[in-house]
Design a protein around this motif. Structure first.
Motif: not given
Lengths: 174, 131
Positions: A109-110, A114, A153, B9-10, B13-18, B21-22, B25-26, B28-29
């Motif tokens: 998942w992460f 992350s 971020v 292509e990129w 590389l992101l997984r579901p949890g990412d 988290v992203l 983060g946004v 939180l900003c």
């Protein structure tokens, strides 16, 4: 009779740490040449190396690489023991500790992105606390928090993506 | 249009949890921005006449306040979030020409008529800070 020479035989691990630390130091120095509008907002490209080392060889080596990078990078930039050095050090220690916890999140998942964002937030968090307690004893420091958070971020995402891609594409070398 | 395959292509590389988290983060900003950058929003209009406090008025409802001074009556106009000196008998009209005050800590002074209007609020702005 005592032997007059001290024999230091670097292990494979030592060489690997040195190699990655060197890569991270190069990135630190190169990054210092990029002009940036605000002091403290930096891409933190060296963290890509830390993330790769963490994923491939574990937390202990990542700590070595991260701290060597701060030490040698500050020596090269003439910042050793200057305020900037302590800010880097506190940021590095905090993000390494955070990575130590975050690396146990489920991998499915992460991914590196992350971890990168967590590390970036730990980095600015620790730096803000150190700056508040020591350098600028006034709450005005926190006024810039939104800028730093946005940078965390953004650069966390970019660095994480680069690290993820390198982890996928780099051959599994020693 | 050529950039889309590159972006694609990129993305793997992101997984579901990412994404989570992203997003966190946004958020939180955004939260930090709202919490820390709303200083300077005025809350009250403080009117002084002849050095004495004449009255304090909340900036949430429109109203007009007539303040007597040595030259005559100055009219302070208050609207949600801002206030101004609308009418002043002074000769040079500096305080009137200052227009609407919108920042906490800003002041309009009608010196001839001895009247001042200032906005107060949390985290008033400083003219300068030195360390």
């Amino acid at each position: 009779m005592t032997r007059s020479t001290i024999e230091l035989t670097p292990t494979v691990e030592d060489r690997r740490i040195a190699r990655h630390a060197a890569a991270a130091i190069v990135l630190t120095v190169a990054e210092a040449a990029i002009p940036l509008p605000l002091p403290g907002v930096k891409p933190g490209l060296a963290n890509i190396v830390t993330l790769i080392v963490l994923a491939r060889w574990g937390w202990r080596e990542a700590v070595w690489v991260g701290l060597l990078r701060v030490l040698a990078g500050s020596l090269l930039l003439g910042q050793f023991l200057a305020p900037g050095f302590f800010l880097s050090l506190s940021g590095a220690v905090a993000s390494l500790l955070t990575l130590g916890f975050a690396m146990h999140l489920p991998k499915r998942w992460f991914g590196p992105v992350s971890l990168s964002i967590f590390a970036a937030f730990a980095h600015i968090g620790a730096q803000l606390v150190v700056a508040r307690l020591w350098l600028v004893p006034h709450d005005g420091v926190f006024y810039l928090t939104p800028v730093f958070a946005a940078a965390a971020v953004f650069f966390g995402l970019i660095n994480g993506l680069i690290a993820a891609r390198l982890l996928r594409d780099l051959p599994q070398a020693t | 249009m050529k950039q889309f395959p590159r972006l694609a292509e990129w993305l793997p590389l992101l997984r579901p949890g990412d994404y989570l988290v992203l997003l966190a983060g946004v958020l939180l900003c955004a939260f930090a921005t709202m919490m820390l950058w709303r200083g300077g929003v005025p809350e009250k209009a403080v009117i002084r006449a002849g050095g004495e406090l004449f009255g304090e008025y909340p900036l949430n409802a429109p109203r007009q306040v007539e303040v007597p001074g040595p030259l005559g009556i100055s009219v302070i106009e208050i609207e949600p979030g801002r206030a101004r000196v609308a009418v002043d008998p002074g000769p040079r009209q500096y305080c009137v020409r200052q227009g609407w005050l919108t920042q906490a800590g800003s002041v309009a002074i009608c010196a001839p008529n001895q009247i001042s209007l200032s906005l107060s609020g949390r985290g008033g702005q400083y003219d300068s800070l030195n360390y």
